[in-house]
Every structure is written in structure tokens, then in C-alpha cells.
Design a protein around this motif. Structure first.
Motif, mmCIF file in Angstrom:
data_model
loop_
_atom_site.group_PDB
_atom_site.id
_atom_site.type_symbol
_atom_site.label_atom_id
_atom_site.label_comp_id
_atom_site.label_asym_id
_atom_site.label_seq_id
_atom_site.Cartn_x
_atom_site.Cartn_y
_atom_site.Cartn_z
ATOM 1 N N CYS A 4 0.785 -1.288 0.140
ATOM 2 C CA CYS A 4 -0.002 -0.063 0.065
ATOM 3 C C CYS A 4 0.927 1.342 0.166
ATOM 4 O O CYS A 4 1.702 1.211 0.978
ATOM 5 N N HIS A 39 -17.740 -4.911 -4.718
ATOM 6 C CA HIS A 39 -16.870 -5.009 -3.552
ATOM 7 C C HIS A 39 -16.504 -6.298 -2.804
ATOM 8 O O HIS A 39 -15.762 -6.469 -2.132
ATOM 9 N N ASP A 41 -15.315 -9.814 -2.382
ATOM 10 C CA ASP A 41 -13.942 -10.260 -2.977
ATOM 11 C C ASP A 41 -13.828 -11.409 -3.085
ATOM 12 O O ASP A 41 -13.634 -12.423 -2.468
ATOM 13 N N SER A 72 -6.240 -2.149 -8.104
ATOM 14 C CA SER A 72 -7.147 -2.168 -7.112
ATOM 15 C C SER A 72 -6.989 -3.327 -5.970
ATOM 16 O O SER A 72 -6.310 -4.051 -6.081
ATOM 17 N N PRO A 73 -7.333 -2.791 -4.716
ATOM 18 C CA PRO A 73 -7.173 -3.745 -3.730
ATOM 19 C C PRO A 73 -7.983 -4.878 -3.472
ATOM 20 O O PRO A 73 -7.622 -5.734 -2.727
ATOM 21 N N ASP A 97 -4.150 0.845 -5.274
ATOM 22 C CA ASP A 97 -4.497 2.043 -5.093
ATOM 23 C C ASP A 97 -6.210 2.019 -5.020
ATOM 24 O O ASP A 97 -6.918 1.528 -6.191
ATOM 25 N N GLU A 98 -6.635 2.528 -4.032
ATOM 26 C CA GLU A 98 -8.013 2.112 -3.689
ATOM 27 C C GLU A 98 -9.144 3.034 -4.623
ATOM 28 O O GLU A 98 -10.073 2.600 -4.946
ATOM 29 N N ILE A 101 -10.580 0.725 -7.170
ATOM 30 C CA ILE A 101 -11.559 -0.391 -6.984
ATOM 31 C C ILE A 101 -13.021 -0.409 -7.698
ATOM 32 O O ILE A 101 -13.303 0.532 -8.425
#
Length: 206
Positions: A4, A39, A41, A72-73, A97-98, A101
Motif C-alpha cells: 500500500c 466490492h 472479494d 485495485s485492492p 490504489d483504492e 476499486i
């Protein structure tokens, strides 16, 4: 290794051209049954892993090396970034990099497309992120990377709805035609940024 990181801004020297490539993550089991992820996962399946390997090998042979890889996370994107980086021999860090997402689909996540149509016929889904917000955060970040780097290829691993939003809101240069872009898992695209405008082009690497 994925880290991060906040990228340290630097002065952009000269007129070096920055090439930004967008890679949609590989296939997941939810992709195969057309279930909304957002979102949520969900990991890659074996088909998804192999597709990213193929794209990476072809990219290196036909396009060249990557200086920076951004992801993306979410695990399906991060795993795709790791597979791509290993396949091309990338030695740098993967920057999480958020802002890349996937779009949040609120209460539609986990539902099939048919279930979404039945439950939300007007696609008015509670808690869903607006397309305007998705576009704003993504284009802001693309312009940021374009402004701080020079003479490099940058790969950004992101998601289907992010790509769709960029395509739906893309501009043209001097009235040039826009290619029809269909984002599939493992799809690779190039984004051209120029004077506040952008255009997305699909790259046929396989």
C-alpha cells in the motif's frame, strides 16, 4: 510483493510520452454465472489465472516492459497483478490504489443479473455508488499518474464497471471515431489522455 503506497509526486520532465494500460482482472467463478461482484472479494478461478499469464506473455513480446504496476485492492485484481508481474519478470512493487476499486453495487451484490432485474427493475439499487463518482475518482487518478511520470508504460489492474464507466463517458480528439469496447475478464485496454480528454482503445493481444 504488493504494498500500500502513496506515490511521491515528482516533476515531470520534458515531453516524454506516458502509456497507460488498463487490465481487467481475470475470470472468477461469479463471472461465469453472471453474478454481481462489486466490492465482494471473489478470487480468480484457474481459467482467470491462465488468461492473465497469456496476456502478460503476449504483452511483453508485442508491447514491451512495464515500469509501474498499479492494482485495485480487491483480491481478484491484486492476484491478476501478481500473476502479470511474475509472468513478465517485473521487479518493482505493486502499488495498491483504492481509487481503482470496482464500483460498489450495494444491495445488488451477490445477485444474478436476472435477480437484479426482478428486484430492481429500474436499476435503482440502494447503497450503489453513482457512475458519476466512479468516473470522477478514476479519471482524476489517471490524470495524476500521467502528470507525475514520463517515458514509461504503466499497467493498472481494475474492474469491468470501472472500464464501462470510462467508455460510457469517454471523449474524442477532434471528432475521431470511438472504438466499440467490450470488457471481458483479462481484457487489455490503452487509455489516451490529452488536454483533459480521454479515449479508451481495446488492444488485441491474443
Amino acid at each position: 510483493m504488493a504494498v500500500c503506497a502513496n506515490i511521491i509526486s515528482r516533476t515531470k520532465r520534458g515531453d516524454g510520452f506516458v502509456s497507460i494500460f488498463l487490465l481487467r482482472h481475470g475470470e472468477t467463478d461469479w463471472n461465469t454465472i453472471d453474478r454481481c461482484q462489486g466490492h465482494t472479494d471473489i478470487p480468480l478461478n484457474e481459467t482467470g489465472k491462465k488468461k492473465i499469464e497469456q496476456v502478460a506473455f503476449t504483452f511483453k513480446r508485442n508491447i514491451g516492459d512495464i515500469k509501474y504496476i498499479v492494482s485495485s485492492p480487491l483480491s481478484r485484481a491484486n492476484e491478476s497483478a501478481l500473476i502479470f508481474s511474475n509472468s513478465i519478470g517485473y521487479k518493482g512493487e505493486i502499488i495498491i490504489d483504492e481509487l481503482f476499486i470496482e464500483r460498489s453495487f450495494g444491495l445488488a451484490e451477490g445477485l444474478s443479473q436476472e435477480e437484479i432485474k426482478l428486484k430492481f427493475p429500474d436499476f435503482d439499487v440502494p447503497e450503489m455508488e453513482s457512475e458519476k463518482n466512479v468516473f470522477s475518482r478514476v479519471i482524476q487518478r489517471l490524470n495524476y499518474y500521467d502528470s507525475i511520470y514520463y517515458d514509461v508504460n504503466i499497467l493498472i489492474v481494475t474492474h469491468g464497471a470501472v472500464l464501462k464507466t470510462l467508455v460510457d463517458n469517454q471523449t474524442t480528439y477532434c471528432g475521431a471515431d470511438i472504438n466499440i469496447v467490450k470488457s471481458v475478464p483479462g481484457g487489455l485496454f490503452k487509455v489516451d489522455l490529452r488536454n483533459g480528454e480521454h479515449q479508451i482503445k481495446e488492444i488485441k493481444v491474443l
